[in-house]
Design an enzyme around this catalytic site. Structure first.
Site, PDB file in Angstrom:
ATOM      1  N   GLY B 270       9.244  23.909 -23.146  1.00  0.00           N
ATOM      2  CA  GLY B 270       8.501  24.505 -22.037  1.00  0.00           C
ATOM      3  C   GLY B 270       7.422  25.443 -22.520  1.00  0.00           C
ATOM      4  O   GLY B 270       7.164  25.592 -23.714  1.00  0.00           O
ATOM      5  N   GLU B 293      17.926  22.110 -30.874  1.00  0.00           N
ATOM      6  CA  GLU B 293      18.365  20.927 -30.135  1.00  0.00           C
ATOM      7  C   GLU B 293      17.269  19.875 -30.038  1.00  0.00           C
ATOM      8  O   GLU B 293      17.541  18.684 -30.086  1.00  0.00           O
ATOM      9  CB  GLU B 293      18.778  21.341 -28.717  1.00  0.00           C
ATOM     10  CG  GLU B 293      19.960  22.284 -28.684  1.00  0.00           C
ATOM     11  CD  GLU B 293      20.164  22.913 -27.321  1.00  0.00           C
ATOM     12  OE1 GLU B 293      19.183  23.037 -26.560  1.00  0.00           O
ATOM     13  OE2 GLU B 293      21.299  23.280 -27.014  1.00  0.00           O
ATOM     14  N   GLY B 387      22.425  24.484 -24.283  1.00  0.00           N
ATOM     15  CA  GLY B 387      23.019  25.026 -25.508  1.00  0.00           C
ATOM     16  C   GLY B 387      22.792  26.513 -25.662  1.00  0.00           C
ATOM     17  O   GLY B 387      23.105  27.084 -26.706  1.00  0.00           O
TER      18      GLY B 387
END
Lengths: 513, 513
Positions: B270, B293, B387
């Site tokens: 983002g 991740e 996460g």
């Protein structure tokens, strides 16, 4: 004379507690030994509190920051709190006077996962540690320290502190020599290696604490017992909670998810924990293991009768009878108990690897499974989170237990919304009250709510919870975790205002009767 | 023909997506590949949704439970949600239609730490897994599967599911072959061993996924791109947040708590994450590492310009331009990127060992540092915790970032009390908004509150927060975490009622003007 101190550098620095306490200066950050009322310094804190009191009487400021392993005793937290001698205290605590000062806003308290304290100190988050005051059982001829009835953060405190004061407590059994496992393989990132514990019994360190003798500025001899932890007889409510847990464990064994050896058990202290331990013995379990923080009387019984094969912890917390039993059979217990630094007893890596069954108490849970372990009505801290987060997040099973009501029914242990969250919905699997057990595994928030209301809530509060949940499902802004925010905390507010969460009894709904 | 499938047993089971979808029965628990819009099955879910729609049109029930790695795409979550085809979905999600159904209370959603999903499945918490539908890049001559653009939970799904459907996606670059590291050393307690990762680059497994060929009931060939993740240009607010973070990292380096290589970075996706990554490049860092991740466009840029030396993740999430860049320089990237199962990318043990710098977004934080990552006004779930908990609890630094206001100022990112707690006060170290940075390390709740109000709150809300805090310090039941429970959530309630947290603008205090 000095038969516990076999190194000249230490006998050379022998002095009275009063003289040692004079080495503590206002504003210092002082790290002390102690965990669950065991292994804390017995004499210097008291002498220090007297100096503080004298300074205060003379209009001088004298406060320090105090870091420990966990809770200590009146001789440490109690006297320093009474003397108004602490700016800051961390982590877990249980002293009534200390708790009062914290909740009256007179001093600062930091609540920290017990597995985080040592590494946060090393990371520099608590600043410089000026002084460590550590109780030991004795000093070897090589100048190593025989740890006392708790290990806690002592390795870290001895390494990090600029100066060290040692208390050698003759009252502590010399036969504990050899029961400790102090791991010196820790490091700071990026130099860390796996913690080589793969079974509860694994010894990965050395029996003694190292200390840089040039930092030792005082050695004080003491002869005083730990704060005794009277063994609370099991009450009917705790027994019911334990029965629900034991039924559940049976169920898990039948379902093939656990074997009859279960998995390493972590258990707190207190009435419910004692009931659970007694239940494990009654239930005929044999050869279990425990990877936990504290060895209390109940653990000794289980080790003696073979229910427990081995227990790893960081501290004892025994009654007078427990200490006598331990001393009488110390050779037996030494083969079956290991005390580690709390960084290891509570290490997330090890807890997840071993797959601990985490059994912890709570203040309240909400209908979605969020658990408050620390702050009564969201603001008044009881003891702190302790190691419950280390075990609940990383264990194979995370169980939270509490009576469904407190204060004669004026407080419900199950509430619409927890007034403080220490364990989130992501980390709680099983809730138990004397009413029953809620198995939250594999359930969405709304499914959890119905199971918790049905199984755990007290009948006096169940209709109120059901009413809240039903209306929230209809009127909540979002319906994933339905809440009515203008009344989510109203039960707590009602308790603050009237002393009772029940609206009718509190008089607020008297007209509705 | 079938140039991606080099094993006869797989070509023998080739069929159309429609035929494969017919193998899915109502009530099944179906585990699918997919993580952050990458590596999800592209064809069977759509065909399945058509079957469901036909069944529903004929008045028949047809829903399944869907387990994935994390968020997928319109072709999976979107079509199944539109067809009202899911009883339950877990874990992280981002599809608008799926989110709508969850928040309208039409289906169940379980939000789980991404490191917990695989082990909870193995523990049996989600019941039997009937079917796995997994996208791969190809099938080797030995019948092993070349993983696709995400690994997620695929190892676990392939092992646990009774039956398996494979989608072989020709659109995915065959050059990804060799970039994956699938660890087969996991076990259930009490048989677990240390995860042998000690550096970001460590390979501990094999490049391919194993599958029991006798379970494979269908193989479907597809040719379709992943959901593209357009690279959002950095806005001024995100840039300010990134600047505060970069200043802080400089400060930590000067203080000696970090080196110029920092520690392995975990970063979300983002606008703010992109700004942070761009800032690291601008800041002149070289040879950093990432243990995270997702590999997004910004990561590729950093790898290309040498800012990042190596990145470990579980998934890609690239734009069209990012995919083109990756494919053009795949040999370069293959030496510098590793994709692991999410059980490993998010493993608490590894995250703590490596000492990750955890950089995550949030919905809101309260003045004591409790963070809400999931539920808008406590009830409406956005995406899930992902996460963030794995990294925040276990990392060396846990940083949460958000603009100080949202919806044109009608929502404050800093509130008196978080309306939902995903990260407790014990797990949050640094909060950043475009207003500034609050360093909560070593602070008590009351100390944290003042720093957060001073540094992070928007000026329009700062006086309101200060007023709340001042009154709470005077009037709270307990003064450890001062709160006024009858107004702690009133800002959220006001937003629900008026669309604005500001009382004056909302009209509620119009008289007071």
């Amino acid at each position: 004379m000095h038969h516990r101190i076999h190194h000249r550098a230490f006998t050379d620095r022998l002095m009275s507690a009063a003289d040692a306490a004079r080495l503590v200066q206002p504003g210092m950050t002082v790290a002390m030994s102690g965990f669950t009322g065991a292994g804390y310094p017995k004499a210097v804190p008291g002498a220090l509190a007297e100096h503080m009191q004298q300074a205060h009487d003379a209009g001088q400021a004298f406060k320090i920051n105090v870091l420990t392993g966990a809770s200590t005793a009146p001789e440490l937290d109690g006297v320093l709190a009474k003397a108004d001698g602490m700016n800051l205290r961390l982590p877990y605590m249980s002293d009534p006077e200390l708790r009062r000062r914290i909740n009256d806003g007179e001093m600062e308290y930091m609540d920290i996962h017990l597995s985080h304290v040592a590494q946060h100190a090393w990371f520099g988050f608590y600043g410089k540690i000026d002084l460590a005051i550590v109780e030991v059982v004795g000093v070897t001829a090589e100048g190593q320290l025989i740890p006392s009835s708790s290990v806690g953060n002592n390795k870290t405190w001895l390494e990090m502190a600029d100066k060290v004061i040692i208390e050698v407590n003759e009252e502590q059994s010399a036969a504990m020599d050899g029961m400790h496992d102090i791991y010196y393989g820790t490091a700071l990132p990026p130099h860390r290696q796996p913690v080589p514990i793969t079974t509860v019994k694994d010894r990965i360190g050395q029996p003694y604490l190292d200390v840089d003798v040039s930092k030792v500025i005082a050695v004080v001899e003491t002869k005083a017992p730990d704060r005794l932890s009277p063994f609370a007889p099991v009450d009917a409510t705790s027994e019911k909670i334990a029965d629900h847990l034991l039924d559940f464990l049976d169920h898990e064994i039948r379902a093939g998810r656990l074997t009859e050896k279960l998995l390493p058990i972590q258990s707190g202290v207190g009435n419910i924990a004692n009931a659970v331990l007694a239940g494990l013995s009654r239930g005929g379990y044999k050869g279990l293991q425990s990877y936990t923080e504290v060895i209390q009387d109940g653990m000794l019984s289980l080790i003696k009768d073979g229910t427990l094969e081995f227990a790893s912890a960081t501290s004892f917390s025994l009654s007078e009878a427990g200490i006598a039993e331990f001393n009488q059979n110390v050779d037996y217990y030494r083969e079956r108990i290991l005390l580690r630094p709390q960084e290891m007893s509570n290490h997330p890596e090890v807890i997840r690897r071993l797959g601990c069954i985490a059994l912890n108490g709570m203040i309240e849970a909400d209908i979605y499974g969020n658990v408050n372990s620390t702050n009564v009505v969201g603001s008044h801290v009881m003891n702190g989170i302790g190691g419950s987060g280390d075990f609940a997040r990383n264990g194979y099973l995370s169980v939270f237990m509490s009576p469904s009501i407190a204060k004669g029914g004026k407080i419900s242990g199950i509430v619409p919304m927890a007034s403080h969250v220490d364990h989130t919905e992501h980390d709680t699997m099983i809730l138990i009250t004397e009413q029953g057990l809620a198995d939250l595994r594999g359930l969405s928030p709304k499914q959890r709510a119905q199971v918790i209301i049905d199984n755990c809530a007290h009948p006096d509060y169940r209709p109120m919870l059901q009413d809240y949940f039903d209306r929230a499902r209809k009127n909540s802004y979002g319906k994933h975790t339905p809440h009515l925010l203008d009344e989510a905390l109203s039960w707590h507010q009602r308790y603050i205002e009237t002393g009772d969460m029940q609206p009718v009894r509190s008089g607020l709904l008297a007209d509705a009767r």
